[in-house]
Write a protein that holds these residues in place. Sequence first.
Motif, short mmCIF file in Angstrom:
data_model
loop_
_atom_site.label_atom_id
_atom_site.label_comp_id
_atom_site.label_asym_id
_atom_site.label_seq_id
_atom_site.Cartn_x
_atom_site.Cartn_y
_atom_site.Cartn_z
N MET A 174 6.29 -21.58 3.63
CA MET A 174 6.49 -19.65 3.34
C MET A 174 7.30 -19.57 4.59
SD MET A 174 3.54 -18.36 1.81
CE MET A 174 2.51 -19.10 0.57
N PHE A 175 8.03 -18.77 4.45
CA PHE A 175 9.33 -18.39 5.74
C PHE A 175 9.77 -17.49 4.87
CE2 PHE A 175 11.35 -19.46 1.43
CZ PHE A 175 12.77 -19.23 1.26
N LEU A 176 10.40 -16.50 6.40
CA LEU A 176 10.43 -15.16 6.86
C LEU A 176 11.82 -15.01 6.02
CD1 LEU A 176 9.30 -13.93 9.99
CD2 LEU A 176 8.91 -13.33 8.56
N PRO A 177 12.32 -13.95 5.64
CA PRO A 177 14.38 -13.72 5.43
C PRO A 177 14.86 -14.98 6.60
CG PRO A 177 12.62 -12.22 4.44
CD PRO A 177 12.15 -12.87 5.54
N GLY A 178 16.08 -15.59 5.74
CA GLY A 178 16.93 -15.71 6.74
C GLY A 178 16.31 -17.71 7.02
N PHE A 179 15.47 -17.99 6.33
CA PHE A 179 14.81 -19.18 7.08
C PHE A 179 14.56 -20.06 6.35
CE2 PHE A 179 13.84 -15.78 11.15
CZ PHE A 179 14.26 -16.94 11.72
N LYS A 180 15.52 -19.59 4.92
CA LYS A 180 15.33 -20.39 4.05
C LYS A 180 15.43 -22.47 4.51
CE LYS A 180 15.83 -21.74 -0.88
NZ LYS A 180 16.55 -20.85 -2.43
N GLU A 230 25.97 -11.26 1.34
CA GLU A 230 25.08 -12.15 1.55
C GLU A 230 25.52 -13.03 3.43
OE1 GLU A 230 24.27 -15.28 -0.76
OE2 GLU A 230 23.62 -13.30 -2.44
N LYS A 231 24.53 -13.57 4.52
CA LYS A 231 24.79 -13.73 4.99
C LYS A 231 24.90 -15.70 5.29
CE LYS A 231 24.72 -9.68 8.51
NZ LYS A 231 23.66 -9.71 10.34
N VAL A 232 25.29 -16.30 5.69
CA VAL A 232 24.88 -17.78 5.42
C VAL A 232 24.06 -17.95 6.38
CG1 VAL A 232 26.20 -20.04 6.08
CG2 VAL A 232 27.58 -18.40 4.64
N PRO A 233 22.92 -18.37 6.22
CA PRO A 233 21.82 -18.81 7.41
C PRO A 233 22.13 -19.96 8.43
CG PRO A 233 21.52 -18.80 5.17
CD PRO A 233 22.72 -18.66 4.71
N LYS A 234 21.72 -19.89 9.71
CA LYS A 234 22.17 -20.58 10.03
C LYS A 234 20.96 -21.14 10.57
CE LYS A 234 22.85 -20.87 14.57
NZ LYS A 234 23.89 -19.58 15.88
N VAL A 235 20.72 -22.99 10.30
CA VAL A 235 19.79 -23.39 10.72
C VAL A 235 19.33 -23.29 12.56
CG1 VAL A 235 18.04 -25.40 9.81
CG2 VAL A 235 19.70 -25.03 8.66
N LEU A 236 17.99 -23.17 12.69
CA LEU A 236 17.61 -23.26 14.20
C LEU A 236 17.16 -24.68 14.26
CD1 LEU A 236 15.03 -20.06 14.00
CD2 LEU A 236 17.48 -21.10 15.10
#
Length: 180
Positions: free
Chosen positions: A137-143, A81-87
């Motif tokens: 709703m979100f695309l993968p990686g944008f939670k 799992e990658k730690v998602p980065k928040v835009l």
Amino acid sequence: MDHPVEYEPLQPWRIAAMVATGIAAVELFILLLIGFLVGAKAFSDKTETATIAAIKREVPQSAQTQSSEQKPADASQKKKEKVPKVLPRGRTSVVILNGNGIPGAAAVNADKAHSFHYVITATGNAPSTGFARSMVMFLPGFKPAAQRLAKDMGVKVVTPLDGITKGDLQGAQLALIIGG
């Protein structure tokens, strides 16, 4: 002595030029109207397709998310799992859809989201007006971005948008469906 004013009779070529100009103006208006209608139809079809796909996955996906959050992940899954980065909000794009049938609900919420500096990719109507609650709703990686949008907009339901391509979302990473 008053001299009568003499008017030159209209030349046939001037009459033809005025008629041609009028016809050209009407043709231009018709072409612009047709272009607008065709563009609006293509735009609404993409939004409708994305929303229908999202709605079909709504119940099963949220049930899967709850059960997967309760299961402990093994060490190999944690490594993958990658730690998602928040835009930043200014680089987070959102499609906003009216799912409650109240006229203007998507536009009002688009204005609110825009005031938080989100990029609004599109607004429109969801194919169903039976949404009791609003949801993000979100695309993968944008939670994390979806959770932030939900907090900003006062929405409690956040769920994955699994299976919908970025093309269906017109480039957006998140979809906000406005419920009742």
